[in-house]
Design a protein around this motif. Structure first.
Motif, PDB file in Angstrom:
ATOM      1  N   PHE A 380       0.851  -1.185   0.000  1.00 19.95           N
ATOM      2  CA  PHE A 380       0.000   0.000   0.000  1.00 19.95           C
ATOM      3  C   PHE A 380       0.887   1.236   0.000  1.00 19.95           C
ATOM      4  O   PHE A 380       2.083   1.158   0.287  1.00 19.95           O
ATOM      5  N   GLN A 381       0.274   2.357  -0.320  1.00 20.61           N
ATOM      6  CA  GLN A 381       1.000   3.621  -0.347  1.00 20.61           C
ATOM      7  C   GLN A 381       0.152   4.689   0.328  1.00 20.61           C
ATOM      8  O   GLN A 381      -1.005   4.900  -0.041  1.00 20.61           O
ATOM      9  N   LEU A 382       0.747   5.361   1.307  1.00 25.39           N
ATOM     10  CA  LEU A 382       0.073   6.471   1.982  1.00 25.39           C
ATOM     11  C   LEU A 382       0.253   7.750   1.163  1.00 25.39           C
ATOM     12  O   LEU A 382       1.164   7.841   0.333  1.00 25.39           O
ATOM     13  N   PRO A 383      -0.590   8.754   1.377  1.00 19.31           N
ATOM     14  CA  PRO A 383      -0.409  10.031   0.674  1.00 19.31           C
ATOM     15  C   PRO A 383       0.966  10.622   0.969  1.00 19.31           C
ATOM     16  O   PRO A 383       1.541  10.399   2.035  1.00 19.31           O
ATOM     17  N   GLU A 384       1.489  11.374   0.006  1.00 17.73           N
ATOM     18  CA  GLU A 384       2.827  11.955   0.176  1.00 17.73           C
ATOM     19  C   GLU A 384       2.852  12.958   1.323  1.00 17.73           C
ATOM     20  O   GLU A 384       3.836  13.048   2.053  1.00 17.73           O
ATOM     21  N   PHE A 385       1.778  13.717   1.474  1.00 17.28           N
ATOM     22  CA  PHE A 385       1.742  14.731   2.529  1.00 17.28           C
ATOM     23  C   PHE A 385       1.106  14.132   3.769  1.00 17.28           C
ATOM     24  O   PHE A 385      -0.014  13.627   3.727  1.00 17.28           O
ATOM     25  N   ASP A 386       1.831  14.180   4.888  1.00 10.09           N
ATOM     26  CA  ASP A 386       1.351  13.562   6.130  1.00 10.09           C
ATOM     27  C   ASP A 386       1.439  14.579   7.264  1.00 10.09           C
ATOM     28  O   ASP A 386       2.442  14.646   7.969  1.00 10.09           O
ATOM     29  N   PRO A 387       0.398  15.428   7.454  1.00  7.59           N
ATOM     30  CA  PRO A 387       0.420  16.377   8.563  1.00  7.59           C
ATOM     31  C   PRO A 387       0.318  15.630   9.876  1.00  7.59           C
ATOM     32  O   PRO A 387      -0.377  14.636   9.996  1.00  7.59           O
ATOM     33  N   ASP A 388       1.023  16.120  10.879  1.00  4.44           N
ATOM     34  CA  ASP A 388       1.081  15.396  12.152  1.00  4.44           C
ATOM     35  C   ASP A 388       0.870  16.359  13.299  1.00  4.44           C
ATOM     36  O   ASP A 388       1.710  17.226  13.548  1.00  4.44           O
ATOM     37  N   CYS A 396       7.175  17.880  19.308  1.00  4.20           N
ATOM     38  CA  CYS A 396       7.465  18.670  18.107  1.00  4.20           C
ATOM     39  C   CYS A 396       8.975  18.825  17.917  1.00  4.20           C
ATOM     40  O   CYS A 396       9.494  18.682  16.801  1.00  4.20           O
ATOM     41  N   VAL A 397       9.672  19.118  19.008  1.00  2.84           N
ATOM     42  CA  VAL A 397      11.125  19.303  18.926  1.00  2.84           C
ATOM     43  C   VAL A 397      11.805  18.003  18.512  1.00  2.84           C
ATOM     44  O   VAL A 397      12.707  17.983  17.664  1.00  2.84           O
ATOM     45  N   THR A 398      11.367  16.876  19.090  1.00  2.85           N
ATOM     46  CA  THR A 398      11.970  15.579  18.750  1.00  2.85           C
ATOM     47  C   THR A 398      11.796  15.260  17.277  1.00  2.85           C
ATOM     48  O   THR A 398      12.739  14.851  16.580  1.00  2.85           O
ATOM     49  N   VAL A 399      10.574  15.455  16.759  1.00  7.85           N
ATOM     50  CA  VAL A 399      10.307  15.172  15.349  1.00  7.85           C
ATOM     51  C   VAL A 399      11.049  16.160  14.456  1.00  7.85           C
ATOM     52  O   VAL A 399      11.563  15.800  13.388  1.00  7.85           O
ATOM     53  N   CYS A 400      11.127  17.416  14.886  1.00  6.08           N
ATOM     54  CA  CYS A 400      11.850  18.439  14.124  1.00  6.08           C
ATOM     55  C   CYS A 400      13.326  18.060  13.986  1.00  6.08           C
ATOM     56  O   CYS A 400      13.905  18.103  12.893  1.00  6.08           O
ATOM     57  N   GLU A 401      13.953  17.669  15.092  1.00  9.17           N
ATOM     58  CA  GLU A 401      15.364  17.292  15.062  1.00  9.17           C
ATOM     59  C   GLU A 401      15.592  16.086  14.143  1.00  9.17           C
ATOM     60  O   GLU A 401      16.560  16.056  13.370  1.00  9.17           O
ATOM     61  N   ALA A 402      14.694  15.101  14.234  1.00  2.00           N
ATOM     62  CA  ALA A 402      14.841  13.901  13.400  1.00  2.00           C
ATOM     63  C   ALA A 402      14.699  14.242  11.922  1.00  2.00           C
ATOM     64  O   ALA A 402      15.447  13.735  11.075  1.00  2.00           O
ATOM     65  N   ARG A 409      12.830  19.409   5.141  1.00  2.00           N
ATOM     66  CA  ARG A 409      12.409  20.753   5.538  1.00  2.00           C
ATOM     67  C   ARG A 409      11.304  20.640   6.581  1.00  2.00           C
ATOM     68  O   ARG A 409      10.523  19.703   6.563  1.00  2.00           O
ATOM     69  N   VAL A 410      11.220  21.609   7.463  1.00  2.00           N
ATOM     70  CA  VAL A 410      10.271  21.540   8.575  1.00  2.00           C
ATOM     71  C   VAL A 410       9.500  22.846   8.666  1.00  2.00           C
ATOM     72  O   VAL A 410      10.086  23.930   8.571  1.00  2.00           O
ATOM     73  N   ALA A 411       8.189  22.751   8.831  1.00  3.02           N
ATOM     74  CA  ALA A 411       7.352  23.918   9.128  1.00  3.02           C
ATOM     75  C   ALA A 411       6.643  23.656  10.450  1.00  3.02           C
ATOM     76  O   ALA A 411       6.014  22.615  10.630  1.00  3.02           O
ATOM     77  N   CYS A 436      16.636  29.466   9.295  1.00  6.71           N
ATOM     78  CA  CYS A 436      15.345  29.420   9.995  1.00  6.71           C
ATOM     79  C   CYS A 436      14.655  30.763   9.835  1.00  6.71           C
ATOM     80  O   CYS A 436      15.277  31.813  10.017  1.00  6.71           O
ATOM     81  N   ARG A 437      13.375  30.732   9.474  1.00  8.22           N
ATOM     82  CA  ARG A 437      12.625  31.971   9.278  1.00  8.22           C
ATOM     83  C   ARG A 437      11.389  31.950  10.166  1.00  8.22           C
ATOM     84  O   ARG A 437      10.665  30.956  10.202  1.00  8.22           O
ATOM     85  N   CYS A 438      11.163  33.046  10.865  1.00  7.11           N
ATOM     86  CA  CYS A 438       9.979  33.185  11.717  1.00  7.11           C
ATOM     87  C   CYS A 438       9.083  34.263  11.112  1.00  7.11           C
ATOM     88  O   CYS A 438       9.552  35.343  10.760  1.00  7.11           O
TER      89      CYS A 438
END
Length: 476
Positions: A380-388, A396-402, A409-411, A436-438
């Motif tokens: 099977f194939q999941l959609p390319e975009f996976d919002p979490d 959030c920080v753990t997933v961002c670092e990984a 890229r991370v938003a 990094c842009r804020c």
């Protein structure tokens, strides 16, 4: 002495809490809370006059908070004068006050008696409230945001409940077997109609702590005509001969059988709701098992893969019995399988909505062929975009670092209004050596309040949960 619980929003009059007497607050006429995220039995309050405090126990599925401390179902906290109880999801603030008895005590005592848990009347009261909802047909308000409960975590599963195994001897994280809880049999067939949702409960259905969920089209039934779409309400047959027997075995093993189906044709005017209702009843009768059926009739929060139907089932459709997601599972044919995923299956799945529904809910997933026929797991194939939505800044920080380590890229989609919250992510970028842009949105406070109300008024789906004044003031 007298103890009262006071709505800071002014939704209702102060309610007296008699000493050492449980009083339940939740959605209903007593509190005038109509938010579907708030259970009818959301929190239980017990006043301790000697220590001038109130014990708060959460009963509902969505989180309450006491003095800024979040609760989960079954947990307790102590509420004292000067602290705030938010009944659900950071909303509906209440405070407690101890004072000498007032002449209005009799009225307050009656209010408390009306809100106290009474097993002898609860069933009749809930049935009456369900009938009110059927007539009013209120729209559901979707939840979300940082205050939403964290999704359930799955454990690895090696056996298929549809092939002789049972989840009854699995253990919870804390040790010991998961208790099997069952309600009384449902007395009669009943349909409940809400905006964009139909719910059917067959006579004999019992509330259970674990459930077996199924899609209908392509999972339980297929067309008799052989066409992709049914030619009429009677154009159906059971997909596999094994299905009725498997469902009966699940019921005997203590599972509640629940169907979740998308039927957008109803809202588009291509399918009369009464025709589908008759069809659903005929399918359930043919299967010979008491089943509860959830029907999403249009777009919006109820439609899979969103969790509106599952939330409704957990909060209102299981008679207050808490659902154990880790012992439950879901079966559906919209599984993201590619073309030629099996020798005799040339077409790819039309979508991945059933698999994503299970993923969003934290449920173990099977295709119909895996579950009913014992086939091996297909590709099977999941959609390319996976919002979490991760639920906490630590995750959030753990997933961002990984992600940065993997060159991605991370938003970060959050307000992060202060230096401390922003530095968590700018530090990640600095350590990874990436730019990094804020983005600063320069709206004034009054415009932010206007935008909040405007979004609530003009949402085209099911409404927008407003950001409460406390959160907006703290961000300001």
């Amino acid at each position: 002495m007298e103890c009262v619980i006071v709505s800071e929003d002014g939704l209702h009059d102060p309610i007296i809490l008699p000493e050492n007497t449980p009083v339940v607050l939740g959605r209903g006429p007593g509190t005038r809370i109509t938010d579907r995220k708030c259970g009818r039995r959301q929190v239980e309050l017990v006043a301790d006059y000697r220590n001038k405090s109130v014990r708060v126990k959460q009963l509902g599925m969505n989180p309450s908070s006491v003095g800024g401390r979040s609760l989960e179902p079954g947990l307790e906290a102590t509420l004292r004068e000067g602290e705030t109880l938010h009944v659900v999801n950071g909303l509906y603030p209440h405070t407690v006050r101890f004072a000498p008895s007032s002449p209005s005590g009799a009225k307050g005592q009656q209010q408390a008696a009306d809100l106290a848990p009474d097993p002898g009347h609860q069933e009749a009261q809930e049935e009456e409230e369900e009938e009110e909802e059927e007539e009013v047909m209120r729209p559901r308000t979707p939840g979300g945001g940082e205050d939403s409960p964290e999704p359930a975590r799955k454990r690895p599963r090696t056996e298929n409940p549809g092939h002789g195994s049972s989840s009854g001897d699995e253990e919870e994280a804390g040790g010991g077997p998961i208790p099997e809880v069952a309600g009384q049999p449902w007395p009669q067939d009943k349909w409940i109609k809400e905006t964009k949702l139909l719910v059917f409960t067959k006579k004999g259905v019992r509330a259970r702590s674990k459930f077996a969920g199924f899609d209908i089209d392509g999972t339980i039934i297929t067309t008799r005509s052989g066409k992709v779409f049914p030619t009429g309400p009677d154009d159906w047959r059971i997909l596999y001969p094994e299905i009725p027997r498997k469902l009966k075995e699940l019921a005997q093993d203590g599972y509640k059988i629940v169907f979740f189906t998308n039927q957008r044709g109803i809202s588009r005017g291509k399918l009369r709701p009464q025709d589908f209702q008759a069809k659903a009843e005929a399918i359930v009768t043919r299967l010979g098992v008491p089943i509860q059926v959830y029907v999403a009739t249009g777009l919006g929060f109820y439609r899979k893969p969103m969790l509106g139907m599952l939330d409704h089932f957990r909060e209102q459709g299981n008679e207050g019995v808490k659902i154990d997601l880790e012992s439950s599972f879901y079966v559906g044919d919209a599984a993201g399988r590619p073309a030629n995923w099996a020798p005799d299956r040339k077409k790819k799945d039309f979508s991945c909505s059933d698999r994503l529904f299970s993923l969003n809910a934290g449920l173990t997933f099977y295709t119909p062929e895996e579950f009913f026929m014992g086939w091996k797991k297909p590709p099977f194939q999941l959609p390319e975009f996976d919002p979490d939505t991760l639920g906490s800044w630590q995750k959030c920080v753990t997933v961002c670092e990984a992600a940065l380590r993997d060159g991605k890229r991370v938003a970060i989609d959050n307000t992060n209004p202060d230096l401390e919250s922003r530095s968590r992510y700018t530090d990640c970028a600095r350590k990874a050596g990436v730019p990094c842009r804020c983005f600063l949105f320069t709206t004034c406070f009054e415009q932010a309040k206007h935008n909040n109300r405007f979004r609530e008024m003009t949402s085209t789906v099911l409404g927008h949960v407003p950001v409460n004044e406390m959160v907006m003031n703290s961000c300001r």
